[in-house]
Design an enzyme around this catalytic site. Structure first.
Site, PDB file in Angstrom:
ATOM      1  CG  ASP A 173      11.185 -52.732 -12.543  1.00  0.00           C
ATOM      2  OD1 ASP A 173      11.403 -52.155 -13.620  1.00  0.00           O
ATOM      3  OD2 ASP A 173      10.082 -53.222 -12.250  1.00  0.00           O
TER       4      ASP A 173
ATOM      5  CG  ASP B 155       0.804 -59.833  -9.383  1.00  0.00           C
ATOM      6  OD1 ASP B 155       1.088 -58.702  -9.838  1.00  0.00           O
ATOM      7  OD2 ASP B 155       1.680 -60.663  -9.085  1.00  0.00           O
TER       8      ASP B 155
ATOM      9  CG  HIS C 189       3.866 -56.814 -10.111  1.00  0.00           C
ATOM     10  ND1 HIS C 189       3.635 -58.046 -10.673  1.00  0.00           N
ATOM     11  CD2 HIS C 189       4.509 -56.105 -11.066  1.00  0.00           C
ATOM     12  CE1 HIS C 189       4.105 -58.080 -11.908  1.00  0.00           C
ATOM     13  NE2 HIS C 189       4.644 -56.906 -12.175  1.00  0.00           N
TER      14      HIS C 189
ATOM     15  CD  GLU D 171       5.758 -60.360  -8.300  1.00  0.00           C
ATOM     16  OE1 GLU D 171       4.575 -59.990  -8.457  1.00  0.00           O
ATOM     17  OE2 GLU D 171       6.389 -60.986  -9.164  1.00  0.00           O
TER      18      GLU D 171
HETATM   19  C1  GLP Z   1       6.840 -55.975 -15.233  1.00  0.00           C
HETATM   20  C2  GLP Z   1       7.459 -54.710 -14.655  1.00  0.00           C
HETATM   21  C3  GLP Z   1       6.411 -53.772 -14.123  1.00  0.00           C
HETATM   22  C4  GLP Z   1       5.317 -53.589 -15.129  1.00  0.00           C
HETATM   23  C5  GLP Z   1       4.667 -54.930 -15.384  1.00  0.00           C
HETATM   24  C6  GLP Z   1       3.468 -54.865 -16.303  1.00  0.00           C
HETATM   25  O1  GLP Z   1       6.613 -56.952 -14.278  1.00  0.00           O
HETATM   26  N1  GLP Z   1       8.401 -54.973 -13.630  1.00  0.00           N
HETATM   27  O2  GLP Z   1       7.021 -52.534 -13.813  1.00  0.00           O
HETATM   28  O3  GLP Z   1       4.379 -52.652 -14.673  1.00  0.00           O
HETATM   29  O4  GLP Z   1       5.641 -55.766 -15.958  1.00  0.00           O
HETATM   30  O5  GLP Z   1       3.844 -54.879 -17.629  1.00  0.00           O
HETATM   31  P1  GLP Z   1       2.885 -54.612 -18.838  1.00  0.00           P
HETATM   32  O6  GLP Z   1       2.755 -53.150 -18.943  1.00  0.00           O
HETATM   33  O7  GLP Z   1       3.600 -55.205 -20.004  1.00  0.00           O
HETATM   34  O8  GLP Z   1       1.602 -55.291 -18.549  1.00  0.00           O
END
Ligand code: GLP
Length: 263
Positions: free
Chosen positions: A70, A140, A142, A147
């Site tokens: 993304d 959550d 995602h 989402e």
């Molecule tokens: C963002 C990214 C996700 C990622 C998430 C969790 O929202 N778009 O791809 O998995 O963060 O991030 P973290 O690993 O910092 O908890």
């Protein structure tokens, strides 16, 4: 679905990096190994381990093509919170043999977001699909920027970020949720589950609810990562801290069945 529980974050990352390197090394087909990659804090330790393996000559990226999950819409590459910047800063720039032309990241500055996403899907298909998609998840549940209530068959497209996600991600934007872009380009849940293998990293107390939902809950668009239950080669790599909400029986089952994977 496999669930590989490691003692802590460090071991979760070490195991995951070794798993990925093993897959790249055993790829003997006459086409590149296609690797899907995430951003976030979860994969940072995996990237460090892969860099170390690469520098030690234990894995080469010369025949690896990558597709990132993304990108924020409206952030230029040079912005220190763009995922392009993150990936180069934390991974690509440190590899000895990654070819820049083999790196694919959605362009957050495109003036044709729909076209950009359609081309991304086409490019993935042109390589014969993704061999292994590594991912992380939000609190959550995602996956990428899919989402809650995003279709479980979604493809790469434009996504609205929830207020919750903007608040969580504001730690990288001076703690101001308003500075977090409201939209992103993201691969879909269907894009991820089309991959031959999926490896998702889940660590820490704040992901405990999500881990329980993915492993023990029903398949539901409420927790988009739960779609992985329908994939026949999905692995969750997690740490002890993230196991706080799963049943003791579930925990014991996976410790037993995956005992040879425990570092
Ligand atoms: C963002 C990214 C996700 C990622 C998430 C969790 O929202 N778009 O791809 O998995 O963060 O991030 P973290 O690993 O910092 O908890």
């Amino acid at each position: 679905m496999r669930v590989v529980i490691q003692k802590d974050y460090e071991n979760m990352c070490k195991w995951s990096a070794n798993y990925i390197a093993g897959k790249i090394n055993s790829h003997k087909e006459d086409r590149p190994f296609v690797l899907g990659l995430p951003t976030g804090s979860s994969p940072i330790g995996v990237y460090k381990e892969l860099i170390a393996l690469n520098k030690a000559g234990k894995v080469s990226f010369a025949n690896v093509v990558t597709f990132n999950m993304d990108e924020y819409l409206g952030l230029p590459r040079e912005h220190d919170q763009s995922y392009w910047y993150f990936m180069h800063d934390n991974f690509f720039d440190h590899l000895t043999d990654m070819k820049p032309e083999n790196i694919n990241i959605l362009n957050g500055m495109t003036d044709d977001p729909e076209g950009e996403c359609a081309r991304y899907e086409e490019k993935i298909a042109s390589y014969g699909g993704i061999d292994l998609f590594m991912g992380g998840i939000g609190v959550d549940g995602h996956l990428a920027f899919n989402e809650p209530f995003t279709s479980l068959s979604s493809r790469t497209g434009v996504r609205d970020l929830t207020t919750d996600t903007r608040i969580v991600n504001s730690r990288f934007f001076g703690n101001d949720p308003e500075k977090v872009p409201a939209k992103a380009l993201s691969v879909g849940i269907g894009t991820v589950t089309d991959s031959k293998e999926v490896l998702v990293l889940i660590s820490g107390h704040n992901k405990a609810r999500a881990l329980a939902a993915v492993v023990e809950g029903s398949v539901s668009q409420r927790w988009t990562c739960s779609a992985l239950q329908l994939h026949n080669a999905a692995i969750i790599a997690c740490d002890e801290e993230a196991c706080g909400e799963i049943m003791v029986d579930t925990y014991k089952y996976f410790l037993d069945i995956e005992k040879n994977e425990r570092l």
